[in-house]
Design a protein around this motif. Sequence first.
Motif, PDB file in Angstrom:
ATOM      1  N   ARG A 279     -38.601 -13.211  23.443  1.00 41.20           N
ATOM      2  CA  ARG A 279     -39.655 -13.869  22.661  1.00 41.20           C
ATOM      3  C   ARG A 279     -39.256 -13.817  21.188  1.00 41.20           C
ATOM      4  NH1 ARG A 279     -42.417 -10.825  26.643  1.00 41.20           N
ATOM      5  NH2 ARG A 279     -43.706 -12.112  28.036  1.00 41.20           N
ATOM      6  N   GLY A 280     -38.544 -14.846  20.758  1.00 44.35           N
ATOM      7  CA  GLY A 280     -38.054 -14.876  19.390  1.00 44.35           C
ATOM      8  C   GLY A 280     -36.794 -14.071  19.188  1.00 44.35           C
ATOM      9  N   MET A 281     -36.096 -13.796  20.264  1.00 42.54           N
ATOM     10  CA  MET A 281     -34.909 -12.946  20.186  1.00 42.54           C
ATOM     11  C   MET A 281     -33.926 -13.340  21.283  1.00 42.54           C
ATOM     12  SD  MET A 281     -34.913  -8.767  19.926  1.00 42.54           S
ATOM     13  CE  MET A 281     -36.032  -8.757  18.529  1.00 42.54           C
ATOM     14  N   MET A 282     -32.638 -13.171  20.997  1.00 42.08           N
ATOM     15  CA  MET A 282     -31.574 -13.383  21.970  1.00 42.08           C
ATOM     16  C   MET A 282     -30.837 -12.070  22.194  1.00 42.08           C
ATOM     17  SD  MET A 282     -29.888 -16.890  20.482  1.00 42.08           S
ATOM     18  CE  MET A 282     -30.786 -18.449  20.485  1.00 42.08           C
ATOM     19  N   VAL A 283     -30.085 -11.996  23.261  1.00 41.55           N
ATOM     20  CA  VAL A 283     -29.249 -10.824  23.511  1.00 41.55           C
ATOM     21  C   VAL A 283     -27.792 -11.242  23.403  1.00 41.55           C
ATOM     22  CG1 VAL A 283     -29.217 -11.156  26.031  1.00 41.55           C
ATOM     23  CG2 VAL A 283     -28.813  -8.878  25.065  1.00 41.55           C
ATOM     24  N   PHE A 284     -26.985 -10.396  22.740  1.00 40.40           N
ATOM     25  CA  PHE A 284     -25.562 -10.679  22.545  1.00 40.40           C
ATOM     26  C   PHE A 284     -24.733  -9.543  23.151  1.00 40.40           C
ATOM     27  CE2 PHE A 284     -27.579 -12.345  18.517  1.00 40.40           C
ATOM     28  CZ  PHE A 284     -27.554 -13.676  18.888  1.00 40.40           C
ATOM     29  N   PRO A 285     -24.223  -9.698  24.359  1.00 41.56           N
ATOM     30  CA  PRO A 285     -23.335  -8.664  24.918  1.00 41.56           C
ATOM     31  C   PRO A 285     -21.953  -8.750  24.282  1.00 41.56           C
ATOM     32  CG  PRO A 285     -23.583 -10.475  26.477  1.00 41.56           C
ATOM     33  CD  PRO A 285     -24.477 -10.790  25.308  1.00 41.56           C
ATOM     34  N   PHE A 286     -21.378  -7.599  23.978  1.00 48.17           N
ATOM     35  CA  PHE A 286     -20.028  -7.554  23.426  1.00 48.17           C
ATOM     36  C   PHE A 286     -19.324  -6.351  24.033  1.00 48.17           C
ATOM     37  CE2 PHE A 286     -16.865  -6.324  20.185  1.00 48.17           C
ATOM     38  CZ  PHE A 286     -16.132  -7.508  20.152  1.00 48.17           C
ATOM     39  N   TYR A 287     -18.448  -6.610  25.019  1.00 49.17           N
ATOM     40  CA  TYR A 287     -17.806  -5.550  25.799  1.00 49.17           C
ATOM     41  C   TYR A 287     -18.894  -4.639  26.356  1.00 49.17           C
ATOM     42  CZ  TYR A 287     -13.282  -7.153  24.075  1.00 49.17           C
ATOM     43  OH  TYR A 287     -12.173  -7.917  23.807  1.00 49.17           O
ATOM     44  N   ASP A 288     -18.877  -3.338  26.040  1.00 46.79           N
ATOM     45  CA  ASP A 288     -19.867  -2.419  26.591  1.00 46.79           C
ATOM     46  C   ASP A 288     -21.069  -2.241  25.670  1.00 46.79           C
ATOM     47  OD1 ASP A 288     -18.331  -1.196  24.657  1.00 46.79           O
ATOM     48  OD2 ASP A 288     -18.308   0.769  25.635  1.00 46.79           O
ATOM     49  N   ARG A 289     -21.162  -3.051  24.652  1.00 52.49           N
ATOM     50  CA  ARG A 289     -22.275  -2.959  23.696  1.00 52.49           C
ATOM     51  C   ARG A 289     -23.228  -4.133  23.877  1.00 52.49           C
ATOM     52  NH1 ARG A 289     -17.817  -0.919  20.813  1.00 52.49           N
ATOM     53  NH2 ARG A 289     -18.239   1.045  19.727  1.00 52.49           N
ATOM     54  N   VAL A 290     -24.472  -3.933  23.446  1.00 49.66           N
ATOM     55  CA  VAL A 290     -25.470  -5.000  23.499  1.00 49.66           C
ATOM     56  C   VAL A 290     -26.182  -5.076  22.152  1.00 49.66           C
ATOM     57  CG1 VAL A 290     -27.604  -5.811  24.546  1.00 49.66           C
ATOM     58  CG2 VAL A 290     -25.839  -4.801  25.984  1.00 49.66           C
ATOM     59  N   ALA A 291     -26.270  -6.287  21.617  1.00 48.51           N
ATOM     60  CA  ALA A 291     -26.999  -6.502  20.372  1.00 48.51           C
ATOM     61  C   ALA A 291     -28.144  -7.474  20.615  1.00 48.51           C
ATOM     62  CB  ALA A 291     -26.067  -7.062  19.303  1.00 48.51           C
ATOM     63  N   TYR A 292     -29.167  -7.374  19.773  1.00 47.28           N
ATOM     64  CA  TYR A 292     -30.297  -8.297  19.811  1.00 47.28           C
ATOM     65  C   TYR A 292     -30.376  -9.020  18.480  1.00 47.28           C
ATOM     66  CZ  TYR A 292     -31.857  -5.661  23.911  1.00 47.28           C
ATOM     67  OH  TYR A 292     -31.929  -5.065  25.145  1.00 47.28           O
ATOM     68  N   GLY A 293     -30.811 -10.265  18.512  1.00 52.25           N
ATOM     69  CA  GLY A 293     -30.938 -11.012  17.272  1.00 52.25           C
ATOM     70  C   GLY A 293     -31.153 -12.480  17.538  1.00 52.25           C
ATOM     71  N   HIS A 294     -30.562 -13.320  16.697  1.00 52.78           N
ATOM     72  CA  HIS A 294     -30.731 -14.769  16.850  1.00 52.78           C
ATOM     73  C   HIS A 294     -29.617 -15.482  16.104  1.00 52.78           C
ATOM     74  CE1 HIS A 294     -32.968 -18.388  17.846  1.00 52.78           C
ATOM     75  NE2 HIS A 294     -33.922 -17.653  18.371  1.00 52.78           N
ATOM     76  N   ASN A 295     -29.290 -16.694  16.564  1.00 52.86           N
ATOM     77  CA  ASN A 295     -28.378 -17.577  15.858  1.00 52.86           C
ATOM     78  C   ASN A 295     -29.171 -18.678  15.176  1.00 52.86           C
ATOM     79  OD1 ASN A 295     -26.056 -16.225  16.683  1.00 52.86           O
ATOM     80  ND2 ASN A 295     -25.853 -17.458  18.545  1.00 52.86           N
ATOM     81  N   GLY A 296     -28.526 -19.367  14.241  1.00 52.65           N
ATOM     82  CA  GLY A 296     -29.196 -20.464  13.566  1.00 52.65           C
ATOM     83  C   GLY A 296     -28.239 -21.568  13.200  1.00 52.65           C
TER      84      GLY A 296
END
Length: 437
Positions: A279-296
């Motif tokens: 809800r207003g956020m995306m998930v960005f997996p990177f290898y064994d890490r996970v980030a939350y945020g958004h692109n524009g």
Amino acid sequence: MMALLVCTTGLGQTNKKESIDRFLELLHENQQNMGVVAIYTNGKEEYSKAAGWINAENKKPLAGDTRFRIGSISKMFTAVLVFQSIEAGQLSLDTKLSKFYPGIKNADRITISHMLHHKSGIPNFTSSPVYREKMYKGMTEKEVIALIESLPVELEPNAQTSYSNSNYYLLSRILEKVTGESFARLLDKKISQPLKLTATSYGKKINEAGNEAHSYSFDVASGSWKRMEETEMGIPQGAGAVVSNTRDLATFIQALFEGKLISTKSLNDMKAIDQGLGRGMMVFPFYDRVAYGHNGSIDGFESSLAYFPEEKTALVILSNAVGEYGFNNVALGVLSYWFDKPFELPSFSDKPVELSSEQLKAFEGTFANSNLGMKIKLWVQDGALMAQAEGQSGFPLAAFENDTFKFSAAGIVIKFHENRDKFTLLQGGGEFIFEKQ
């Protein structure tokens, strides 16, 4: 021993920073990217680099605090304001759209939650020819709502995720109705002022004297950057009208995850990923890490805001010009260097070669990788070799020497083996062999 570890870490950080510096400078020198990259950990700036120009015509350089139009990262701000209104009792996730806009199709079945999650089924008004005709002139709220109401609906509410700017335009207008204040005022009052975000506001016409960057696309004919037109910022509202810089965005997302803007429950509701979107956020997996945020993306500006909760690290990439190398590859390179993952510095010395349609036909066929369970079809169309993976859109491949083809926008390289009965696909640091069927 502790001193030695500290020294080793410091040396590693220096090498990372120098590698990212070299990478960004290389992109700028080869007219592939202009922008600012910053990395913050625990709210402290670890890295910042500006490469490019605020104004490409007079070569005025970007600075670390230059402001950019951030496009759909604006949706994160809108979602936060919505959850603040929910916590204040002005809205709920179950509030119906029909309470505010009964003329929109299925409004009595669409909720605030559906719109936050892009599961409303409301078509994307910015994909309409009507919007594209008026985007640089301006549209009133009445005109935008009339456009949204006129668009044919193909999806039922809550049936599936379908990204639509209409959702966040409507959410920002709903916020104005329940609070009695403009979206611009809410942004300032509820987020910018409490967090002391001095560079974050509702966008207006680009003000170069106020340290705002213009945006550009690469013009092949002239071999130079060409300034993009500006969307009239009265239109996007909470879907894409915010202007900010790297420091403010890092501060914003750090505060969000530290509970300074909304409750833990509300943050968890934002982070709840369904079919790739929260809800207003995306998930960005990177290898064994996970980030939350958004692109524009707006008017040639490309941006990304990502937060790694485990590392308490925020990555901000703001670009005002992106070439064929592609924005995703810029982000991949920065992340790879920062987290010590393999990454090959791009070479722009290779030039495409011209092959006739008859020469290209030698590469046609359907190729498969059994481990990935994927097939890729190659065929010649209008003098170019096209590629298409099952279930995806086709894209053109540029030919290079040694039976090599590239799709730079996605960082795809295809290298054919000697008999052309198989090829190696390289993307994102991975190598995958496909054999002809």
